[in-house]
Design a protein around this motif. Structure first.
Motif, PDB file in Angstrom:
ATOM      1  N   PRO A  23      17.262   5.142  -3.378  1.00  0.00           N
ATOM      2  CA  PRO A  23      16.451   4.331  -2.471  1.00  0.00           C
ATOM      3  C   PRO A  23      14.948   4.454  -2.745  1.00  0.00           C
ATOM      4  CG  PRO A  23      17.487   6.122  -1.262  1.00  0.00           C
ATOM      5  CD  PRO A  23      18.058   6.125  -2.650  1.00  0.00           C
ATOM      6  N   ILE A  24      14.517   5.622  -3.225  1.00  0.00           N
ATOM      7  CA  ILE A  24      13.101   5.773  -3.563  1.00  0.00           C
ATOM      8  C   ILE A  24      12.750   4.835  -4.721  1.00  0.00           C
ATOM      9  CG2 ILE A  24      11.397   7.371  -4.548  1.00  0.00           C
ATOM     10  CD1 ILE A  24      12.793   9.583  -2.868  1.00  0.00           C
ATOM     11  N   GLY A  25      13.623   4.775  -5.718  1.00  0.00           N
ATOM     12  CA  GLY A  25      13.403   3.861  -6.840  1.00  0.00           C
ATOM     13  C   GLY A  25      13.405   2.402  -6.407  1.00  0.00           C
ATOM     14  N   MET A  26      14.320   2.045  -5.528  1.00  0.00           N
ATOM     15  CA  MET A  26      14.378   0.658  -5.063  1.00  0.00           C
ATOM     16  C   MET A  26      13.172   0.323  -4.185  1.00  0.00           C
ATOM     17  SD  MET A  26      16.821  -0.322  -6.827  1.00  0.00           S
ATOM     18  CE  MET A  26      16.677  -2.009  -6.333  1.00  0.00           C
ATOM     19  N   MET A  27      12.679   1.298  -3.435  1.00  0.00           N
ATOM     20  CA  MET A  27      11.455   1.076  -2.658  1.00  0.00           C
ATOM     21  C   MET A  27      10.276   0.865  -3.595  1.00  0.00           C
ATOM     22  SD  MET A  27      11.596   3.622   0.562  1.00  0.00           S
ATOM     23  CE  MET A  27      12.827   3.437   1.825  1.00  0.00           C
ATOM     24  N   GLY A  28      10.232   1.650  -4.659  1.00  0.00           N
ATOM     25  CA  GLY A  28       9.175   1.461  -5.656  1.00  0.00           C
ATOM     26  C   GLY A  28       9.233   0.071  -6.269  1.00  0.00           C
ATOM     27  N   PHE A  29      10.439  -0.394  -6.577  1.00  0.00           N
ATOM     28  CA  PHE A  29      10.605  -1.732  -7.143  1.00  0.00           C
ATOM     29  C   PHE A  29      10.151  -2.785  -6.125  1.00  0.00           C
ATOM     30  CE2 PHE A  29      13.375  -5.373  -8.464  1.00  0.00           C
ATOM     31  CZ  PHE A  29      12.774  -5.585  -9.690  1.00  0.00           C
ATOM     32  N   GLY A  30      10.507  -2.590  -4.851  1.00  0.00           N
ATOM     33  CA  GLY A  30      10.095  -3.518  -3.805  1.00  0.00           C
ATOM     34  C   GLY A  30       8.583  -3.542  -3.627  1.00  0.00           C
ATOM     35  N   LEU A  31       7.976  -2.353  -3.591  1.00  0.00           N
ATOM     36  CA  LEU A  31       6.516  -2.284  -3.453  1.00  0.00           C
ATOM     37  C   LEU A  31       5.814  -2.891  -4.664  1.00  0.00           C
ATOM     38  CD1 LEU A  31       6.030   1.213  -1.814  1.00  0.00           C
ATOM     39  CD2 LEU A  31       5.463  -1.019  -0.830  1.00  0.00           C
ATOM     40  N   TYR A  32       6.360  -2.649  -5.847  1.00  0.00           N
ATOM     41  CA  TYR A  32       5.796  -3.269  -7.052  1.00  0.00           C
ATOM     42  C   TYR A  32       5.859  -4.793  -6.937  1.00  0.00           C
ATOM     43  CZ  TYR A  32       5.447  -5.084 -11.759  1.00  0.00           C
ATOM     44  OH  TYR A  32       5.093  -5.826 -12.858  1.00  0.00           O
ATOM     45  N   GLY A  33       6.980  -5.316  -6.440  1.00  0.00           N
ATOM     46  CA  GLY A  33       7.108  -6.760  -6.258  1.00  0.00           C
ATOM     47  C   GLY A  33       6.073  -7.298  -5.296  1.00  0.00           C
ATOM     48  N   LEU A  34       5.857  -6.582  -4.205  1.00  0.00           N
ATOM     49  CA  LEU A  34       4.842  -7.011  -3.238  1.00  0.00           C
ATOM     50  C   LEU A  34       3.446  -6.947  -3.831  1.00  0.00           C
ATOM     51  CD1 LEU A  34       6.049  -5.410   0.105  1.00  0.00           C
ATOM     52  CD2 LEU A  34       5.976  -7.837  -0.483  1.00  0.00           C
ATOM     53  N   TRP A  35       3.144  -5.839  -4.482  1.00  0.00           N
ATOM     54  CA  TRP A  35       1.802  -5.674  -5.035  1.00  0.00           C
ATOM     55  C   TRP A  35       1.533  -6.696  -6.137  1.00  0.00           C
ATOM     56  CZ3 TRP A  35      -2.197  -3.381  -3.064  1.00  0.00           C
ATOM     57  CH2 TRP A  35      -3.345  -3.276  -3.838  1.00  0.00           C
ATOM     58  N   SER A  36       2.526  -6.937  -7.000  1.00  0.00           N
ATOM     59  CA  SER A  36       2.302  -7.899  -8.084  1.00  0.00           C
ATOM     60  C   SER A  36       2.159  -9.317  -7.542  1.00  0.00           C
ATOM     61  CB  SER A  36       3.426  -7.825  -9.117  1.00  0.00           C
ATOM     62  OG  SER A  36       4.656  -8.234  -8.562  1.00  0.00           O
ATOM     63  N   ALA A  37       2.809  -9.619  -6.431  1.00  0.00           N
ATOM     64  CA  ALA A  37       2.728 -10.959  -5.855  1.00  0.00           C
ATOM     65  C   ALA A  37       1.497 -11.135  -4.965  1.00  0.00           C
ATOM     66  CB  ALA A  37       3.994 -11.256  -5.046  1.00  0.00           C
ATOM     67  N   PHE A  38       1.165 -10.111  -4.182  1.00  0.00           N
ATOM     68  CA  PHE A  38       0.151 -10.285  -3.147  1.00  0.00           C
ATOM     69  C   PHE A  38      -0.997  -9.284  -3.218  1.00  0.00           C
ATOM     70  CE2 PHE A  38       4.353 -11.469  -1.389  1.00  0.00           C
ATOM     71  CZ  PHE A  38       4.155 -12.844  -1.342  1.00  0.00           C
ATOM     72  N   GLY A  39      -1.086  -8.508  -4.290  1.00  0.00           N
ATOM     73  CA  GLY A  39      -2.116  -7.486  -4.403  1.00  0.00           C
ATOM     74  C   GLY A  39      -3.528  -8.017  -4.340  1.00  0.00           C
ATOM     75  N   SER A  40      -3.758  -9.225  -4.814  1.00  0.00           N
ATOM     76  CA  SER A  40      -5.102  -9.797  -4.777  1.00  0.00           C
ATOM     77  C   SER A  40      -5.327 -10.655  -3.531  1.00  0.00           C
ATOM     78  CB  SER A  40      -5.344 -10.643  -6.033  1.00  0.00           C
ATOM     79  OG  SER A  40      -4.432 -11.730  -6.067  1.00  0.00           O
ATOM     80  N   SER A  41      -4.335 -10.736  -2.695  1.00  0.00           N
ATOM     81  CA  SER A  41      -4.438 -11.539  -1.477  1.00  0.00           C
ATOM     82  C   SER A  41      -5.239 -10.775  -0.417  1.00  0.00           C
ATOM     83  CB  SER A  41      -3.039 -11.839  -0.945  1.00  0.00           C
ATOM     84  OG  SER A  41      -3.109 -12.425   0.331  1.00  0.00           O
ATOM     85  N   PRO A  42      -6.041 -11.485   0.375  1.00  0.00           N
ATOM     86  CA  PRO A  42      -6.778 -10.797   1.440  1.00  0.00           C
ATOM     87  C   PRO A  42      -5.857 -10.237   2.529  1.00  0.00           C
ATOM     88  CG  PRO A  42      -7.134 -13.167   1.571  1.00  0.00           C
ATOM     89  CD  PRO A  42      -6.351 -12.906   0.315  1.00  0.00           C
ATOM     90  N   GLN A  43      -4.619 -10.662   2.551  1.00  0.00           N
ATOM     91  CA  GLN A  43      -3.694 -10.185   3.578  1.00  0.00           C
ATOM     92  C   GLN A  43      -2.760  -9.090   3.074  1.00  0.00           C
ATOM     93  OE1 GLN A  43      -2.162 -13.952   4.527  1.00  0.00           O
ATOM     94  NE2 GLN A  43      -0.648 -13.971   2.917  1.00  0.00           N
ATOM     95  N   ILE A  44      -3.135  -8.403   1.997  1.00  0.00           N
ATOM     96  CA  ILE A  44      -2.265  -7.379   1.442  1.00  0.00           C
ATOM     97  C   ILE A  44      -1.965  -6.279   2.465  1.00  0.00           C
ATOM     98  CG2 ILE A  44      -4.150  -6.101   0.350  1.00  0.00           C
ATOM     99  CD1 ILE A  44      -0.535  -6.490  -0.981  1.00  0.00           C
ATOM    100  N   ALA A  45      -2.926  -5.944   3.305  1.00  0.00           N
ATOM    101  CA  ALA A  45      -2.674  -4.905   4.318  1.00  0.00           C
ATOM    102  C   ALA A  45      -1.586  -5.371   5.284  1.00  0.00           C
ATOM    103  CB  ALA A  45      -3.961  -4.579   5.078  1.00  0.00           C
ATOM    104  N   ALA A  46      -1.628  -6.610   5.727  1.00  0.00           N
ATOM    105  CA  ALA A  46      -0.601  -7.142   6.634  1.00  0.00           C
ATOM    106  C   ALA A  46       0.750  -7.190   5.936  1.00  0.00           C
ATOM    107  CB  ALA A  46      -0.990  -8.527   7.135  1.00  0.00           C
ATOM    108  N   VAL A  47       0.752  -7.564   4.668  1.00  0.00           N
ATOM    109  CA  VAL A  47       1.998  -7.620   3.892  1.00  0.00           C
ATOM    110  C   VAL A  47       2.620  -6.228   3.830  1.00  0.00           C
ATOM    111  CG1 VAL A  47       2.875  -7.922   1.528  1.00  0.00           C
ATOM    112  CG2 VAL A  47       1.403  -9.668   2.548  1.00  0.00           C
TER     113      VAL A  47
END
Length: 161
Positions: A23-47
């Motif tokens: 689950p730690i690995g899958m969480m890392g994959f999920g967080l990577y997906g979020l960061w790669s998609a929305f890391g430059s977005s002003p709403q990254i904190a909300a995401v």
């Protein structure tokens, strides 16, 4: 990832470490997906907050369900005996498909990364999938905690006799 999911269809004898790492690995994959998609977005904190809230809510809500029928912890070997299941495969495919669909949408319309009506549901999905993975592992860890003290006590009695 597909091979990992397919391998879960067979009965497994994972160690406590492996139960925790998946689950730690899958969480890392999920967080990577979020960061790669929305890391430059002003709403990254909300995401990230939506992801965390969904992960905690789902894992917390599922934590008190019974451990899968047939799952056992062998304290002597430190390994679980877990019947095969399609659930991990479905969860892995769910995370992968969420990342794929989000990537396609963002590739066709990069500005959508700034749209909360897109970013927050994607974050919610990642969080829900990660929460389900975490809950499965936490229920097995709970099984180990329940099982291990009985075994340790029996071993101490036998050694002391």
């Amino acid at each position: 990832l597909l091979a990992l999911g397919i391998s879960q269809l067979r009965d497994q004898q994972p160690s406590l470490r492996r139960v925790a790492l998946v689950p730690i690995g899958m969480m890392g994959f999920g967080l990577y997906g979020l960061w790669s998609a929305f890391g430059s977005s002003p709403q990254i904190a909300a995401v990230m907050l939506v992801w965390l809230a969904a992960t905690l809510a789902v894992s917390g809500g599922m934590l008190f369900l019974p451990t899968r029928s047939g799952a056992r912890f062998e304290a002597a070997t430190g390994q679980f005996s877990v019947p095969g299941s399609a659930v991990p495969l479905v969860l892995i495919l769910g995370i992968f498909m969420t990342k794929y669909v989000a990537g396609v949408e963002l590739g066709m319309n990069p500005a959508i990364a700034r749209d909360a009506s897109f970013a927050l549901p994607v974050s919610l999905l990642y969080g829900a999938f990660n929460g389900l993975f975490a809950a499965r592992a936490l229920r097995l860890i709970r099984l180990a905690r329940i099982t291990a003290p009985h075994h340790v006590g029996a071993r101490q009695i036998t050694q002391g006799a």
